[in-house]
Design a protein around this motif. Structure first.
Motif, PDB file in Angstrom:
ATOM      1  N   ILE A 219      38.972  44.602  39.947  1.00  0.00           N
ATOM      2  CA  ILE A 219      40.127  45.019  40.753  1.00  0.00           C
ATOM      3  C   ILE A 219      41.441  44.491  40.184  1.00  0.00           C
ATOM      4  O   ILE A 219      42.499  44.743  40.751  1.00  0.00           O
ATOM      5  N   ALA A 220      41.374  43.782  39.050  1.00  0.00           N
ATOM      6  CA  ALA A 220      42.611  43.274  38.448  1.00  0.00           C
ATOM      7  C   ALA A 220      43.540  44.416  38.078  1.00  0.00           C
ATOM      8  O   ALA A 220      44.762  44.290  38.178  1.00  0.00           O
ATOM      9  N   LYS A 221      42.967  45.540  37.671  1.00  0.00           N
ATOM     10  CA  LYS A 221      43.786  46.689  37.265  1.00  0.00           C
ATOM     11  C   LYS A 221      44.593  47.245  38.434  1.00  0.00           C
ATOM     12  O   LYS A 221      45.582  47.960  38.220  1.00  0.00           O
ATOM     13  N   THR A 222      44.184  46.927  39.655  1.00  0.00           N
ATOM     14  CA  THR A 222      44.936  47.346  40.841  1.00  0.00           C
ATOM     15  C   THR A 222      45.817  46.214  41.363  1.00  0.00           C
ATOM     16  O   THR A 222      47.021  46.390  41.578  1.00  0.00           O
ATOM     17  N   VAL A 223      45.224  45.044  41.538  1.00  0.00           N
ATOM     18  CA  VAL A 223      45.939  43.912  42.129  1.00  0.00           C
ATOM     19  C   VAL A 223      47.053  43.410  41.220  1.00  0.00           C
ATOM     20  O   VAL A 223      48.121  42.998  41.684  1.00  0.00           O
ATOM     21  N   MET A 224      46.827  43.452  39.899  1.00  0.00           N
ATOM     22  CA  MET A 224      47.773  42.872  38.957  1.00  0.00           C
ATOM     23  C   MET A 224      48.592  43.923  38.217  1.00  0.00           C
ATOM     24  O   MET A 224      49.144  43.655  37.146  1.00  0.00           O
ATOM     25  N   ASN A 225      48.688  45.105  38.755  1.00  0.00           N
ATOM     26  CA  ASN A 225      49.549  46.147  38.209  1.00  0.00           C
ATOM     27  C   ASN A 225      50.578  46.550  39.251  1.00  0.00           C
ATOM     28  O   ASN A 225      50.243  46.727  40.423  1.00  0.00           O
ATOM     29  N   GLY A 226      51.817  46.692  38.825  1.00  0.00           N
ATOM     30  CA  GLY A 226      52.867  47.090  39.766  1.00  0.00           C
ATOM     31  C   GLY A 226      53.789  45.937  40.083  1.00  0.00           C
ATOM     32  O   GLY A 226      54.402  45.358  39.186  1.00  0.00           O
ATOM     33  N   VAL A 227      53.875  45.566  41.355  1.00  0.00           N
ATOM     34  CA  VAL A 227      54.775  44.481  41.749  1.00  0.00           C
ATOM     35  C   VAL A 227      54.044  43.510  42.669  1.00  0.00           C
ATOM     36  O   VAL A 227      53.081  43.868  43.346  1.00  0.00           O
ATOM     37  N   ILE A 228      54.506  42.280  42.664  1.00  0.00           N
ATOM     38  CA  ILE A 228      54.120  41.314  43.679  1.00  0.00           C
ATOM     39  C   ILE A 228      55.374  40.995  44.484  1.00  0.00           C
ATOM     40  O   ILE A 228      56.492  41.041  43.959  1.00  0.00           O
ATOM     41  N   TYR A 229      55.173  40.695  45.755  1.00  0.00           N
ATOM     42  CA  TYR A 229      56.303  40.455  46.657  1.00  0.00           C
ATOM     43  C   TYR A 229      56.556  38.960  46.823  1.00  0.00           C
ATOM     44  O   TYR A 229      55.617  38.167  46.984  1.00  0.00           O
ATOM     45  N   LEU A 230      57.825  38.604  46.767  1.00  0.00           N
ATOM     46  CA  LEU A 230      58.263  37.220  46.880  1.00  0.00           C
ATOM     47  C   LEU A 230      59.301  37.122  47.993  1.00  0.00           C
ATOM     48  O   LEU A 230      60.018  38.092  48.269  1.00  0.00           O
ATOM     49  N   ASN A 231      59.386  35.951  48.598  1.00  0.00           N
ATOM     50  CA  ASN A 231      60.324  35.757  49.708  1.00  0.00           C
ATOM     51  C   ASN A 231      61.102  34.477  49.486  1.00  0.00           C
ATOM     52  O   ASN A 231      61.056  33.543  50.285  1.00  0.00           O
ATOM     53  N   ARG A 232      61.812  34.432  48.359  1.00  0.00           N
ATOM     54  CA  ARG A 232      62.490  33.214  47.931  1.00  0.00           C
ATOM     55  C   ARG A 232      63.510  32.721  48.947  1.00  0.00           C
ATOM     56  O   ARG A 232      63.743  31.519  49.063  1.00  0.00           O
ATOM     57  N   ARG A 270      46.596  45.242  31.425  1.00  0.00           N
ATOM     58  CA  ARG A 270      46.250  46.260  30.439  1.00  0.00           C
ATOM     59  C   ARG A 270      44.734  46.431  30.394  1.00  0.00           C
ATOM     60  O   ARG A 270      44.016  45.523  29.972  1.00  0.00           O
ATOM     61  N   GLU A 271      44.285  47.592  30.848  1.00  0.00           N
ATOM     62  CA  GLU A 271      42.860  47.876  30.853  1.00  0.00           C
ATOM     63  C   GLU A 271      42.302  47.912  29.431  1.00  0.00           C
ATOM     64  O   GLU A 271      43.005  48.256  28.487  1.00  0.00           O
ATOM     65  N   ASN A 272      41.036  47.537  29.321  1.00  0.00           N
ATOM     66  CA  ASN A 272      40.332  47.468  28.037  1.00  0.00           C
ATOM     67  C   ASN A 272      40.916  46.405  27.118  1.00  0.00           C
ATOM     68  O   ASN A 272      40.715  46.443  25.900  1.00  0.00           O
ATOM     69  N   LYS A 273      41.641  45.465  27.689  1.00  0.00           N
ATOM     70  CA  LYS A 273      42.142  44.303  26.947  1.00  0.00           C
ATOM     71  C   LYS A 273      42.124  43.052  27.803  1.00  0.00           C
ATOM     72  O   LYS A 273      41.489  42.063  27.463  1.00  0.00           O
ATOM     73  N   ASP A 274      42.831  43.124  28.941  1.00  0.00           N
ATOM     74  CA  ASP A 274      43.038  41.922  29.733  1.00  0.00           C
ATOM     75  C   ASP A 274      41.815  41.495  30.530  1.00  0.00           C
ATOM     76  O   ASP A 274      41.853  40.470  31.222  1.00  0.00           O
ATOM     77  N   GLU A 275      40.728  42.247  30.470  1.00  0.00           N
ATOM     78  CA  GLU A 275      39.491  41.823  31.133  1.00  0.00           C
ATOM     79  C   GLU A 275      38.896  40.582  30.461  1.00  0.00           C
ATOM     80  O   GLU A 275      38.144  39.832  31.074  1.00  0.00           O
ATOM     81  N   LEU A 276      39.235  40.376  29.185  1.00  0.00           N
ATOM     82  CA  LEU A 276      38.622  39.305  28.393  1.00  0.00           C
ATOM     83  C   LEU A 276      39.698  38.468  27.710  1.00  0.00           C
ATOM     84  O   LEU A 276      40.812  38.933  27.451  1.00  0.00           O
ATOM     85  N   TRP A 277      39.332  37.223  27.405  1.00  0.00           N
ATOM     86  CA  TRP A 277      40.172  36.382  26.561  1.00  0.00           C
ATOM     87  C   TRP A 277      39.971  36.793  25.106  1.00  0.00           C
ATOM     88  O   TRP A 277      38.933  37.353  24.739  1.00  0.00           O
ATOM     89  N   PRO A 278      40.919  36.480  24.237  1.00  0.00           N
ATOM     90  CA  PRO A 278      40.665  36.673  22.806  1.00  0.00           C
ATOM     91  C   PRO A 278      39.674  35.634  22.289  1.00  0.00           C
ATOM     92  O   PRO A 278      39.607  34.515  22.804  1.00  0.00           O
ATOM     93  N   VAL A 279      38.895  36.011  21.298  1.00  0.00           N
ATOM     94  CA  VAL A 279      38.017  35.052  20.633  1.00  0.00           C
ATOM     95  C   VAL A 279      38.875  34.252  19.662  1.00  0.00           C
ATOM     96  O   VAL A 279      39.614  34.840  18.859  1.00  0.00           O
ATOM     97  N   PRO A 280      38.844  32.924  19.714  1.00  0.00           N
ATOM     98  CA  PRO A 280      39.679  32.126  18.807  1.00  0.00           C
ATOM     99  C   PRO A 280      39.409  32.468  17.345  1.00  0.00           C
ATOM    100  O   PRO A 280      38.261  32.667  16.938  1.00  0.00           O
TER     101      PRO A 280
END
Length: 296
Positions: A219-232, A270-280
């Motif tokens: 669900i990262a592709k939904t939760v972490m795409n777009g905007v997050i709301y802040l109330n500074r 970014r789908e097909n990328k951000d699901e995983l860490w890079p291999v060192p």
């Protein structure tokens, strides 16, 4: 043990609390906390947008710091219209029966809380005098919690569609400890999955596990795409900002209304990328059997 070297409190604490308040809950998390009847704020008759912190899951104030809270010896007020706040240290130190007053740097500092909220979880007033960028906290960093073990068990049973009493027992042990009502019986797999995801989001908030949950549940592709709301600026809001919650207990906003009260920060997954860490690279260089993950 004494002499730990982490500086979690320095980065999480308020300006008055000797921190730099880089970390804090978003409005999404604040809105996710149920009311004390176990219903979301969009459904509960206990929710009053004029008093949004009343009748809420006790973990909201156990884990988060919101406006007009007492925090690390001071009154926390992120609203810039509040010029002075209470200083409770004379009371804490036994020097006076009433608090003093100090300039509200938690609102005037350019690097005040970016979300309008701070973390209370993993912050200890006993570390106030030793808080520094060097990190000299005596608070141990949690490695594994019983609540997480119970929720791991419940999640495995739910995904296997083995919906027996042990699933309810595991989740309810977490909820009842937090003084929240037990789940109703007879829930479907989808309903239990949603309940489980609520508990992980709330109970394990700021424990460093959410990143993995979002990816495991895809669900990262939904939760972490777009905007997050802040109330500074700690503004008040109306019930019209939010219309409900999805199957993973993520708030669904009315963007037009929410923009009237909150600022936004764009986030990209970014789908097909951000699901995983890079291999060192050092690991790839050491073995010709390894290949780099997609997108890196």
């Amino acid at each position: 043990m004494s002499g730990n070297t982490h500086n979690q409190q320095y980065y999480g604490a308020s300006r008055l609390g000797k921190g730099v308040c880089y970390w804090g809950p978003t409005q999404d998390l604040i809105n996710t906390f149920q009311c004390t009847d176990g219903l979301p704020i969009t459904e509960s008759p206990l929710y009053d947008a004029a008093k949004p912190f009343d009748n809420r899951d006790p973990r909201l104030d156990m884990y988060c710091v919101r406006q007009n809270s007492r925090y690390l010896g001071y009154q926390f007020e992120p609203n810039t219209s509040v010029k002075t706040v209470s200083n409770y240290w004379p009371v804490i130190n036994g020097q006076s029966g009433t608090p003093g007053s100090v300039s509200n740097s938690d609102a005037s500092n350019a690097y005040r809380s970016f979300s309008g909220y701070l973390w209370r979880k993993h912050i200890d007033i006993a570390d106030f005098n030793s808080t520094s960028v060097s990190g000299v906290s005596d608070m141990n960093v949690g490695i594994f919690r019983l609540a997480e073990l119970l929720l791991i068990y419940a999640e495995a049973k739910i995904e296997a569609n083995q919906l027996d009493n042990t699933v309810y027992d595991a989740i309810n042990r977490v909820r009842l400890r937090a003084k929240m009502p037990a789940l109703p019986n007879g829930l479907t797999q989808a309903q239990l999955r949603k309940a489980l995801r609520y508990e992980r989001k709330i109970e394990l908030a700021n424990d460093g596990l959410r990143w993995y949950d979002l990816r495991r549940w895809d669900i990262a592709k939904t939760v972490m795409n777009g905007v997050i709301y802040l109330n500074r600026d700690a503004k008040s809001w109306t019930k019209s900002i939010i219309t409900g919650f999805d199957e993973s207990y993520t708030p669904i906003y009315n963007p037009t209304e929410a923009a009237k009260y909150f600022t936004t920060q764009e986030v990209v997954f970014r789908e097909n990328k951000d699901e995983l860490w890079p291999v060192p690279k050092s690991e790839i260089d050491a073995s010709d059997k390894l290949t780099q993950n997609p997108g890196y």
